[in-house]
Each structure stands twice: as structure tokens, then as C-alpha cells.
Design a protein around this motif. Structure first.
Motif, PDB file in Angstrom:
ATOM      1  N   ASN A 340       0.829  -1.201   0.000  1.00 16.52           N
ATOM      2  CA  ASN A 340       0.000   0.000   0.000  1.00 16.52           C
ATOM      3  C   ASN A 340       0.860   1.247   0.000  1.00 16.52           C
ATOM      4  O   ASN A 340       1.959   1.284   0.581  1.00 16.52           O
ATOM      5  N   PHE A 341       0.366   2.258  -0.699  1.00 17.56           N
ATOM      6  CA  PHE A 341       0.921   3.610  -0.639  1.00 17.56           C
ATOM      7  C   PHE A 341      -0.069   4.416   0.198  1.00 17.56           C
ATOM      8  O   PHE A 341      -1.037   4.970  -0.341  1.00 17.56           O
ATOM      9  N   ASN A 364       4.482   9.191  -5.898  1.00 22.21           N
ATOM     10  CA  ASN A 364       3.797   9.239  -4.610  1.00 22.21           C
ATOM     11  C   ASN A 364       4.778   9.597  -3.494  1.00 22.21           C
ATOM     12  O   ASN A 364       5.786   8.917  -3.310  1.00 22.21           O
ATOM     13  N   PRO A 365       4.508  10.664  -2.731  1.00 24.16           N
ATOM     14  CA  PRO A 365       5.423  11.039  -1.639  1.00 24.16           C
ATOM     15  C   PRO A 365       5.417  10.034  -0.487  1.00 24.16           C
ATOM     16  O   PRO A 365       6.335  10.025   0.336  1.00 24.16           O
ATOM     17  N   ILE A 366       4.380   9.186  -0.429  1.00 23.31           N
ATOM     18  CA  ILE A 366       4.297   8.174   0.631  1.00 23.31           C
ATOM     19  C   ILE A 366       5.040   6.925   0.177  1.00 23.31           C
ATOM     20  O   ILE A 366       4.750   6.364  -0.875  1.00 23.31           O
ATOM     21  N   HIS A 367       6.009   6.491   0.970  1.00 21.59           N
ATOM     22  CA  HIS A 367       6.743   5.280   0.611  1.00 21.59           C
ATOM     23  C   HIS A 367       5.868   4.059   0.871  1.00 21.59           C
ATOM     24  O   HIS A 367       5.181   3.976   1.893  1.00 21.59           O
ATOM     25  N   PRO A 368       5.841   3.116  -0.057  1.00 21.51           N
ATOM     26  CA  PRO A 368       4.950   1.961   0.104  1.00 21.51           C
ATOM     27  C   PRO A 368       5.383   1.042   1.241  1.00 21.51           C
ATOM     28  O   PRO A 368       6.552   0.979   1.607  1.00 21.51           O
ATOM     29  N   ILE A 475      15.788   1.563   0.373  1.00 21.38           N
ATOM     30  CA  ILE A 475      15.992   0.570   1.424  1.00 21.38           C
ATOM     31  C   ILE A 475      16.044   1.235   2.797  1.00 21.38           C
ATOM     32  O   ILE A 475      15.648   0.646   3.804  1.00 21.38           O
ATOM     33  N   VAL A 476      16.469   2.495   2.820  1.00 26.05           N
ATOM     34  CA  VAL A 476      16.440   3.260   4.066  1.00 26.05           C
ATOM     35  C   VAL A 476      15.010   3.677   4.380  1.00 26.05           C
ATOM     36  O   VAL A 476      14.532   3.522   5.513  1.00 26.05           O
ATOM     37  N   ARG A 477      14.293   4.169   3.385  1.00 27.85           N
ATOM     38  CA  ARG A 477      12.909   4.594   3.595  1.00 27.85           C
ATOM     39  C   ARG A 477      12.035   3.429   4.040  1.00 27.85           C
ATOM     40  O   ARG A 477      11.086   3.605   4.799  1.00 27.85           O
ATOM     41  N   GLY A 478      12.361   2.232   3.561  1.00 24.55           N
ATOM     42  CA  GLY A 478      11.609   1.055   3.936  1.00 24.55           C
ATOM     43  C   GLY A 478      12.009   0.479   5.276  1.00 24.55           C
ATOM     44  O   GLY A 478      11.444  -0.528   5.720  1.00 24.55           O
ATOM     45  N   GLY A 479      12.995   1.093   5.946  1.00 24.57           N
ATOM     46  CA  GLY A 479      13.392   0.651   7.277  1.00 24.57           C
ATOM     47  C   GLY A 479      14.305  -0.561   7.303  1.00 24.57           C
ATOM     48  O   GLY A 479      14.528  -1.149   8.361  1.00 24.57           O
ATOM     49  N   GLY A 574      10.912  -4.803  -4.778  1.00 29.74           N
ATOM     50  CA  GLY A 574      11.209  -3.512  -5.393  1.00 29.74           C
ATOM     51  C   GLY A 574      10.965  -2.324  -4.491  1.00 29.74           C
ATOM     52  O   GLY A 574      11.600  -1.280  -4.644  1.00 29.74           O
ATOM     53  N   VAL A 575      10.023  -2.447  -3.524  1.00 29.12           N
ATOM     54  CA  VAL A 575       9.783  -1.328  -2.612  1.00 29.12           C
ATOM     55  C   VAL A 575      11.040  -0.979  -1.822  1.00 29.12           C
ATOM     56  O   VAL A 575      11.237   0.170  -1.412  1.00 29.12           O
ATOM     57  N   HIS A 576      11.910  -1.967  -1.619  1.00 29.15           N
ATOM     58  CA  HIS A 576      13.144  -1.737  -0.866  1.00 29.15           C
ATOM     59  C   HIS A 576      14.344  -1.514  -1.784  1.00 29.15           C
ATOM     60  O   HIS A 576      15.255  -0.761  -1.442  1.00 29.15           O
TER      61      HIS A 576
END
Length: 596
Positions: A340-341, A364-368, A475-479, A574-576
Motif C-alpha cells: 500500500n501507498f 507518490n510522496p508516501i513510501h509503500p 531501502i532506508v525509507r523502507g526501514g 522492489g519497494v526496498h
């Protein structure tokens, strides 16, 4: 001893008895399922819907039939699967509304509630079809209404009304040509009758019956099983205020058929056969908060039900990346991850194409965020496959990076005495893909269940994946990476090379410099290819079509086309990884399959 009233306790125990009867009959119901789509999952869907009631109640039985019927309706709505499951859930919703504020009911009040339930069941469908579960509900309801005027004992009421329900079931082929052509009664109608039979046995004798039947059902071979118009059985739940179910039906009508909108003004269960699940979910989101998105590939289900195949099913999650044609050729089943975004929800590889994903990620400014399949997702798939296969090999993302495998384990425990081996791949994306390929090759080679498990574990030991990223931002944004590590890497112009390790996804090597990162990664890979062993190589990429195409052509010249696999990097990883990433898996082909 007469039963002159139903309270919450008797009502729930009766439903529980009916549930157990349906569960014991689910394989039979699957076998005779030809309408609306011959995907042979009606038994699985009805059993799943009813089982969700048991799990939700979990011993919390309310003596008020009003409160108990509301709990049954709500849990059935949440768990409803398939056409018959959604209709059954809506029947319970109508029954709960028909109870009104009564804490106990007598036969005439029961009849009134059943009449409301029947009306709700019909209203849930855009085009109600006679010769189905609806017909048996209608005929049984009418008989209950007639008998309740002179019978005050629920035991006698149920027993006599069942005579009409049984005849109604036998008449379903007269009202639906596809049933007559196949030589069967309607599976949903049979399931509803089975539930009534279980309730009746409980009321008469106080016992719960489990009925076994011959699983070998010979359908009329002149029946056509390739007439399904749409591909995906699509479902979700809408939670909102003052939901207009008729308006929702009207908005969905151009997107498919077999449309069912069950529920009430605060919650609706949506069921539709469609080729465009994403549009279905988008329309539903206009009415409220959408959850529980589900898309079953009916083409795949029909193939499983009616085509010749091996006795072992191979299952993966969508963290596994493979070319679609190869996945189809090897008969590998995939359970999708959700992502989800923010408030925009997607089903991986079903409601979001690779191109759409990268565009959404860019804009999208929101990271999935990703969420693993639920135990219910796995249980539904396992239950369906258990009707058409003798065992399952289920291979998934590592437990250290995802809760997917725990969902699989939880679901596997619900299938008693059915062989399921749930395996941690210690890998992801194309690495998981190569492992699944080896497992499927072992199945197609005729290996036993134990041998396939052994070869799969050997493939895990023989497969290593290396991932190169164009940037560490995602990968940073995804934690998955400490921001401090990124700062150090950027300052030193280090390009980490990642892999799945015993401690999760970690850097195992590196290249240097900000220019030509993927060319340097390619050189690193080629320097580390096995020199004296037979191996297979898989490459998954994100938006690197030209680079990977040329590289693959070179590899094919050296290794041969059968040992080189190219695919897209899926959204689950791919999200990461982000755009411009490469995942390369190398699999040594030394195992009990290659040495035979």
C-alpha cells in the motif's frame, strides 16, 4: 423432548454442527462445482466461510440469540469466500436483522427471520440465478413459513422442512442447463442442504455428524469447462457509513459478472468475477475503507481442477520473481503479498503492473509498505489444492525478513493429515524463483514428496543471490537499512552488494564509485561465476531493460538459453530495492535430481 425456543446457545451450537457437516463434505462439493465457474472451490469457500464463524466466536457464546446472530453474521461477512460463501454470509446478515430485538425465538419468529434472510440473499446479487443455492433457500424458507403456523417444535419443523429442501436440490438441474449437462446438482445448494442436515441431526439427536462421500465424481464429459468469461474472482470488504449496496452494485456492473454485494449499512462484502481487480478496488474505495482484498486466478483454478497434472503442488509467495510463462509451464502457484501507498492498497502482481508500480513509486510522496499474506490467504489456497493434489511444497521468503512463512505455518496446521512441507528459502526474488524452479522440476521428474523436499533443500544450499542497488534511498525509507550506514556509504562512494544471510539481508561485498554502478556490479558477478560446476543464473531487474537484455544475450552464448533466466524485479522486493536495481541468483546444479 420438544425444543420450543432457540436462544443464542442453541443457535450457535446448531450452526457449529452444520459447519462440521459442510467441512466433512467439502471435497465432494468441490468435485461437483460447475457453476458459475467450474473452478471446483465451492466446498472450500463454504467451509472457509463457516469456519471463520467458529474462529471468531471461539467459545464466547452469548445466551441472547439477537447478539449471537449478529456475531455470526459479522464473522461470516468477514470470512465470506466465493459466490456461495458470500450468499451464505448475506443469509446470516438477513437472519440477524429478522431476529429484531428478541433474546429467544419460537418457530413463528424463526420463520419471520428466515424470510428476511431469504430476501437479503436475493438482494445481494445483481442477477439472481435460479437452480442455485438461492432456490433451495427460497423453497426451504417457504416451507418453514407454512409449517411454523402449526408446529411449535423446532425438531419437527426442521425435519419436515428438510423434505422440501432435498427435493429442491434434486430439481436444480431442471432450472440450470449447465448442471443438467454435467449431470450434477448445484454445489452451493448442496452445501446449504448439508448445513441444514447437520443442524437437523443436532436438533433431533444432539449429535454432530461427519459424513464421508466418494470423492470420485464422474462429471459428464460433454460439459465445457473453459467458458469462464473473466479471469479473477475478486473480493474485498468496505467499511463505511450508510453504505448503499444497490449503488455499489450499479457501479461495478460494467466490470464483470457474478456480482454479489452482501452486508449492511456499515459493512459490505464485495464479490465479482472481473479482469480488472484494480478498478474494482478503486470503485469500492469511493464508498469507504477497503480491506481484505483477494484475487483468485480462476483460469489457474480450472486448470488445476480439470487438467492432468502431477500429484505435488508447488506454492510460493509473490516475493518470488519468475517470468509468467515459465511459472505457468512449471505449474507454480503464487500467493500474493499486499502493498500500500498510504490508503491506496494493491495486490502484488495482480492489481499493479511493474510499470505502474515504478510510476507510483516515483510520484507518490508516501513510501509503500508491504504486508505478508494472511494465514487465511494460505489456508484458502491450501484447502483448494488439497482437493486436487496429494501434497504441497510451499517455499517462501526468509523468516528473518518477512512474516510470510509464519502465516503459511499457521495455515498448514489447519489441514489435518494432509502432507504440506513449508520451507524457508533463505532467499528472495529471483533466488527464490530458481529454488521454486528446481522443486517444480523435481515434481515433473516424478520424484516422491520426500525426494522433492530433499531436492528443494539442496537447491536452497546451492543458490545464492546478490543484489546491487543504484541508490540506498528506498531501502532506508523502507526501514531495512540504518540511515547512518547510507551516509557512510555515500561519503566513501561505496556501493554495497547485498544478500540474504543468517542475520537477514546484509552487505556481503561492495564496489566503488558513483558512475556505472551496474556495470561494476556485472563485472563483480562475472568474476564470481563458478568455473568448474554446472550452474543456472537468474537476473531480475528494475527498469534496466536494455542493460539486462544485452547481458543475457552474452550469457546465453556462453551457457545456453536453458540456463539463463531474465525477469522483472517485483514490487514485494522492489519497494526496498528501488529503480535501477539488479538481483542476480546463481544456482549450482548439483543435487539428487541432476545426479540421478
Amino acid at each position: 423432548m420438544a425444543i420450543e425456543y432457540l436462544d443464542g446457545i442453541r443457535f450457535y451450537r446448531s450452526i457449529s454442527a452444520g459447519t462440521k457437516r459442510v467441512i466433512s463434505r467439502q471435497d465432494y462439493l468441490n468435485k461437483i462445482n460447475v457453476f458459475p465457474v467450474p473452478d471446483q472451490d465451492t466446498g472450500t469457500n463454504m467451509a472457509y466461510t463457516l469456519t471463520c464463524i467458529e474462529e471468531y466466536i471461539n467459545g464466547k457464546i452469548n445466551p441472547s440469540i439477537r447478539q449471537m446472530s449478529l456475531a455470526v453474521a459479522d464473522s461470516a461477512l468477514d470470512g465470506a469466500r466465493g459466490n456461495s460463501g458470500a450468499i451464505l454470509a448475506q443469509f446470516f446478515v438477513g437472519f440477524a436483522d429478522g431476529i429484531k430485538d428478541n433474546h429467544i425465538i419460537k418457530t413463528r419468529q424463526f420463520s419471520a427471520a428466515v424470510k428476511v434472510a431469504k430476501a437479503y440473499a436475493y438482494e445481494a446479487l445483481v442477477v439472481p440465478q435460479e437452480g442455485t443455492i438461492l432456490t433451495v433457500i427460497s423453497d426451504w424458507s417457504r416451507e418453514i413459513e407454512i409449517l411454523s403456523k402449526k408446529i411449535g417444535d423446532f425438531r419437527i419443523l426442521f425435519d419436515r422442512a428438510l423434505i422440501r429442501a432435498r427435493q429442491s436440490l434434486l430439481d436444480t438441474p431442471k432450472k440450470l442447463q449447465i448442471l443438467a449437462k454435467a449431470g450434477v446438482v448445484d454445489a452451493g445448494a448442496q452445501g446449504f442442504l448439508d448445513m441444514l442436515e447437520g443442524i437437523n441431526d443436532f436438533l433431533k439427536e444432539g449429535i454432530v455428524t461427519h459424513v464421508s462421500v466418494d470423492k470420485q465424481i464422474n462429471l459428464n464429459q460433454n460439459s465445457s469447462f473453459n467458458n469462464q468469461k473473466y479471469r479473477f474472482c475478486t473480493e474485498c470488504i468496505i467499511v463505511g457509513e450508510a453504505l448503499n449496496r444497490r449503488l455499489i452494485q450499479e457501479r461495478l456492473i460494467d466490470l464483470g459478472d457474478s456480482i454479489i454485494v452482501a452486508g449492511h449499512k456499515h459493512k459490505a462484502k464485495i464479490h465479482i468475477h472481473s479482469d480488472n481487480p484494480e478498478s474494482v478496488f478503486n470503485i469500492c474505495s469511493e464508498f469507504g475503507s477497503v480491506s481484505g482484498e483477494k484475487t483468485d486466478d480462476m483460469h489457474k483454478q480450472v486448470k488445476d481442477a480439470h487438467s492432468k497434472h502431477e500429484s505435488i503442488a508447488v506454492v510460493v509467495d509473490s516475493g518470488c520473481d519468475l517470468p509468467e510463462d515459465l511459472q505457468e509451464k512449471l505449474n507454480i502457484h503464487m500467493i500474493p503479498v499486499r502493498l500500500n501507498f498510504g490508503d491506496k492498497h494493491y495486490v502484488d502482481k495482480v492489481t499493479l503492473t511493474f510499470a505502474e508500480f515504478w510510476e507510483e513509486l516515483r510520484l507518490n510522496p508516501i513510501h509503500p509498505q508491504t504486508s505478508q499474506p494472511t494465514p487465511g490467504d494460505f489456508r484458502r489456497q491450501y484447502q483448494f489444492l488439497s482437493s486436487h493434489y496429494e501434497s504441497i511444497i510451499s517455499i517462501h521468503l526468509p523468516a528473518l525478513v518477512s512474516g510470510t512463512i509464519q502465516s503459511a505455518v499457521t495455515a498448514g496446521k489447519t489441514l489435518n493429515d494432509f502432507p504440506i512441507s513449508i520451507i524457508d528459502s533463505k532467499n528472495g526474488t529471483i533466488g527464490l524463483g530458481l529454488i521454486a524452479i528446481r522443486a517444480a522440476e523435481a515434481v515433473q521428474a516424478g520424484k516422491t514428496f520426500a525426494e522433492v523436499v530433499q531436492i528443494t533443500n539442496q537447491a536452497i544450499s546451492n543458490t545464492r543471490i546478490l543484489i546491487g542497488l543504484d541508490t540506498l534511498d528506498n531501502i532506508v525509507r523502507g526501514g531495512r537499512l540504518n540511515p547512518t550506514v547510507k551516509k557512510i556509504a555515500d561519503f566513501l562512494r561505496i556501493n554495497p552488494i547485498l544478500s540474504f544471510t543468517s542475520k537477514g539481508m546484509k552487505a556481503v561485498s561492495k564496489t566503488f564509485g558513483r558512475k556505472n554502478k551496474m556495470q561494476k556490479f556485472k563485472v563483480y558477478i562475472e568474476k564470481n561465476l563458478p568455473e568448474d560446476k554446472l550452474f543456472r543464473i537468474g537476473i531480475a531487474h528494475s527498469k534496466l531493460e536494455n542493460f539486462t537484455k544485452n547481458w543475457v544475450l552474452d550469457l546465453i552464448k556462453k551457457l545456453g538459453a536453458d540456463r539463463v533466466i531474465l525477469t522483472d524485479l517485483g514490487p514485494a522486493v522492489g519497494v526496498h530495492a528501488g529503480p535501477g536495481a539488479l538481483a542476480v541468483a546463481i544456482q549450482i546444479l548439483e543435487d539428487d535430481l541432476s545426479n540421478e
